[in-house]
Design an enzyme around this catalytic site. Structure first.
Site, PDB file in Angstrom:
ATOM      1  N   SER A 144      46.789  46.740  31.548  1.00 52.40           N
ATOM      2  CA  SER A 144      46.732  46.048  32.848  1.00 52.40           C
ATOM      3  C   SER A 144      46.842  44.562  32.556  1.00 52.40           C
ATOM      4  CB  SER A 144      45.381  46.346  33.510  1.00 52.40           C
ATOM      5  OG  SER A 144      45.134  45.475  34.597  1.00 52.40           O
ATOM      6  N   TYR A 157      35.974  46.958  33.512  1.00 56.16           N
ATOM      7  CA  TYR A 157      37.370  47.448  33.563  1.00 56.16           C
ATOM      8  C   TYR A 157      38.243  46.556  32.684  1.00 56.16           C
ATOM      9  CZ  TYR A 157      41.969  48.631  35.591  1.00 56.16           C
ATOM     10  OH  TYR A 157      43.284  49.013  35.776  1.00 56.16           O
TER      11      TYR A 157
END
Ligand code: NAD
Length: 253
Positions: A144, A157
């Site tokens: 990501s 995350y």
């Protein structure tokens, strides 16, 4: 593309929805046989149905990527069904609505690490021996932009996606001479259920996320699929260990 991919076999985790589904469809559209895997059987079967409707070849194997025995069984089933494993897209991942780091919980930490980090490592652990035995392959892991830059109120995350890039680089270096390339793709905000759920939970955060891309819009799952296919193709033959942003310019800011 067609020379690269003809007669090949791909495995996609988290393929029951979103980026994984779009990538499974894109592999199949190139004539690649696809093993569609997800913990969600309905989603996975739905992806297989879409591939078959379009004339492609695919089968579904349910697998929770956090479980060693299930990941091993998934890789074994791929080889038993189609005879080899050329491309793996280790994409299954979760997001959890988090506060700042001091407000996050142990349960959130464990859940995020388990799926996003342990899941990718288990996939590598079981895919690499198959690729070593057959003389090579290409692997793409989903990180990501949160693997490259900070992500306030998504700190755990963010740590998981940095870890995915660490696994990617280590695997690329360990197996480079064995003709196995390992790269990561780093999406910014992509219009999938994951983003829609987050936006519904916190509309202000959703609006910020929609507005942050220099290109003026959020991304589509098919745009990540295109990057994954590139990284798997012969065109990327000298590319390994990279974390490729596909992010509408976010990390250029
Ligand atoms: P999604 O929620 O639409 O799809 C994720 C899929 O993974 C689901 O089908 C889900 O059932 C599956 N999954 C979850 N836990 C699993 C497990 N333990 N084992 C097997 N499958 C499991 O999400 P998406 O947006 O398509 O996300 C795919 C990947 O992209 C994730 O790794 C995510 O972190 C990453 N990502 C997404 C965005 C975004 O904005 N959507 C941005 C950057 C990175």
């Amino acid at each position: 593309m067609s020379k690269t991919f003809s007669g090949q076999v791909a495995l996609v985790t988290g393929a029951g929805n979103g980026i994984g589904r779009a990538t499974a469809l894109a592999f199949a559209a190139q004539g690649i046989k696809v093993v569609v895997s997800d913990v969600d059987a309905n989603g996975g079967e739905g992806t297989v149905a879409q591939i078959r409707d379009a004339g492609g070849t695919a089968s579904f194997v349910r697998c929770d990527v956090t479980r060693d025995a299930e990941v091993k069984a998934l890789v074994d089933a791929t080889v038993a069904t189609y005879g080899r494993l050329d491309y793996a897209f280790n994409n299954a991942g979760i997001d959890i609505e988090q506060g700042r780091l001091a407000d996050s919980t142990e349960a959130e930490f464990d859940a995020l690490m388990n799926v996003n980090v342990k899941g990718v490592w288990l996939c590598l652990k079981h895919q690499i021996p198959i690729m070593l035995a057959q003389g090579g392959g290409a692997i793409v892991n989903t990180a990501s932009i949160a693997g490259l830059i900070a992500a306030p109120k998504m700190g755990i995350y963010c740590a998981t996606k940095h870890a995915v890039i660490g696994l990617t680089k280590s695997a690329a270096v360990e197996y480079g001479k064995k003709n196995i390339r390992v790269n990561a793709v780093c999406p910014a905000v992509i219009d999938t259920e994951m983003f829609r759920r987050a936006e519904a939970t916190d509309p202000k955060k959703g609006a910020f996320a929609r507005a942050m891309h220099p290109i003026g819009r959020i991304g589509q799952a098919e745009e990540i699929a295109a990057a994954v296919l590139y990284l798997c193709s012969d065109a990327a033959g000298f590319t390994t260990g990279v974390a490729l942003p596909v992010d509408g310019g976010v990390t250029a800011l």
